[in-house]
Design a protein around this motif. Structure first.
Motif, PDB file in Angstrom:
ATOM      1  N   GLY A   1       0.757  -1.316   0.026  1.00 57.26           N
ATOM      2  CA  GLY A   1      -0.085   0.054   0.067  1.00 57.26           C
ATOM      3  C   GLY A   1       0.948   1.177   0.132  1.00 57.26           C
ATOM      4  N   VAL A   2       1.812   1.171   0.620  1.00 57.91           N
ATOM      5  CA  VAL A   2       2.774   2.370   0.742  1.00 57.91           C
ATOM      6  C   VAL A   2       3.500   2.569  -0.465  1.00 57.91           C
ATOM      7  CG1 VAL A   2       4.822   3.261   1.598  1.00 57.91           C
ATOM      8  CG2 VAL A   2       3.419   2.178   3.326  1.00 57.91           C
ATOM      9  N   GLN A   3       3.838   1.541  -1.103  1.00 54.93           N
ATOM     10  CA  GLN A   3       4.399   1.761  -2.472  1.00 54.93           C
ATOM     11  C   GLN A   3       3.324   2.203  -3.550  1.00 54.93           C
ATOM     12  OE1 GLN A   3       5.904  -2.000  -4.193  1.00 54.93           O
ATOM     13  NE2 GLN A   3       6.875  -0.828  -5.901  1.00 54.93           N
ATOM     14  N   LEU A   4       2.204   1.454  -3.654  1.00 51.23           N
ATOM     15  CA  LEU A   4       1.129   2.270  -4.422  1.00 51.23           C
ATOM     16  C   LEU A   4       0.890   3.655  -4.127  1.00 51.23           C
ATOM     17  CD1 LEU A   4      -0.836   1.568  -6.545  1.00 51.23           C
ATOM     18  CD2 LEU A   4      -2.554   0.923  -4.717  1.00 51.23           C
ATOM     19  N   TYR A   5       0.793   4.167  -2.815  1.00 50.05           N
ATOM     20  CA  TYR A   5       0.610   5.252  -2.527  1.00 50.05           C
ATOM     21  C   TYR A   5       1.752   6.338  -2.806  1.00 50.05           C
ATOM     22  CZ  TYR A   5      -0.400   9.702   0.445  1.00 50.05           C
ATOM     23  OH  TYR A   5      -0.729  10.798   0.542  1.00 50.05           O
ATOM     24  N   SER A   6       2.831   5.861  -2.896  1.00 50.26           N
ATOM     25  CA  SER A   6       3.979   6.529  -3.589  1.00 50.26           C
ATOM     26  C   SER A   6       4.250   6.679  -4.830  1.00 50.26           C
ATOM     27  CB  SER A   6       5.350   5.931  -2.990  1.00 50.26           C
ATOM     28  OG  SER A   6       6.465   6.510  -3.459  1.00 50.26           O
ATOM     29  N   GLN A   7       3.658   5.715  -5.698  1.00 50.30           N
ATOM     30  CA  GLN A   7       3.488   5.790  -7.191  1.00 50.30           C
ATOM     31  C   GLN A   7       2.315   6.839  -7.561  1.00 50.30           C
ATOM     32  OE1 GLN A   7       2.947   1.758  -8.200  1.00 50.30           O
ATOM     33  NE2 GLN A   7       5.001   1.326  -8.302  1.00 50.30           N
ATOM     34  N   MET A   8       1.321   6.743  -6.683  1.00 55.60           N
ATOM     35  CA  MET A   8       0.353   7.741  -6.925  1.00 55.60           C
ATOM     36  C   MET A   8       0.847   9.207  -6.932  1.00 55.60           C
ATOM     37  SD  MET A   8      -3.104   5.567  -5.722  1.00 55.60           S
ATOM     38  CE  MET A   8      -3.565   7.039  -4.699  1.00 55.60           C
ATOM     39  N   ASN A   9       1.429   9.521  -5.841  1.00 54.19           N
ATOM     40  CA  ASN A   9       1.956  10.494  -5.387  1.00 54.19           C
ATOM     41  C   ASN A   9       2.813  11.009  -6.576  1.00 54.19           C
ATOM     42  OD1 ASN A   9       0.441  10.911  -2.946  1.00 54.19           O
ATOM     43  ND2 ASN A   9       2.505  10.726  -1.694  1.00 54.19           N
ATOM     44  N   ALA A  10       3.808  10.405  -6.916  1.00 48.60           N
ATOM     45  CA  ALA A  10       4.691  10.812  -8.084  1.00 48.60           C
ATOM     46  C   ALA A  10       4.048  11.138  -9.277  1.00 48.60           C
ATOM     47  CB  ALA A  10       5.578   9.455  -8.060  1.00 48.60           C
TER      48      ALA A  10
END
Length: 150
Positions: A17-26
């Protein structure tokens, strides 16, 4: 054993979930960087139209020792024929996420510009607040600080 497996599974889900959130933020950060670039280009071109939709009515812009309050005043300052912008570049972007719909963007801007006969600072550190309002990214606040000697 079951407790360990469930803990490991929960931890793995949290990390994904953290990785997905980070990708969305990017992806959002890339969009916001492009919107910021659009704002500077609009100022250079004396064309407020590209920024009308991303400037809320209660926006505030602090730059070159002046404060522009409200959308109309900000848009008017963008088309000021007394400002001649020869060039600009933006770099060193960073982002501070306050929540999923609010981010503070900071960056360095170099510029070759003159407004009302006054040479503008050659280099500024800029900060823009971006908020998602009614499904659309808006910038209600922008501020620039001159880098001395540049």
């Amino acid at each position: 054993m079951r407790r360990i497996a469930l803990t490991a599974l929960g931890f793995a889900l949290l990390l994904s979930g953290v990785q997905l959130y980070s990708q969305m933020n990017a992806a959002v950060e890339k969009t916001l960087q492009s919107m910021e670039q659009t704002g500077w280009q609009a100022w250079k071109d004396h064309d407020a139209k590209p920024v009308e939709g991303m400037t809320p009515d209660n926006a505030i812009n602090i730059a070159d020792g002046a404060v522009a309050k409200g959308k109309q005043q900000i848009l008017k300052s963008m088309v000021d024929p007394g400002c001649m912008v020869n060039s600009f570049s933006l770099s060193d972007f960073s982002y501070l996420w306050l929540d999923k719909d609010t981010v503070i963007m900071t960056y360095t801007a170099t510029q070759d510009a003159t407004c009302s006969g006054k040479k503008q600072a050659g280099k500024v550190i800029a900060a823009s607040l971006w908020q998602k309002q009614k499904g659309k990214w808006m910038s209600p606040f922008h501020q620039e600080t001159e880098v001395p000697g540049m």
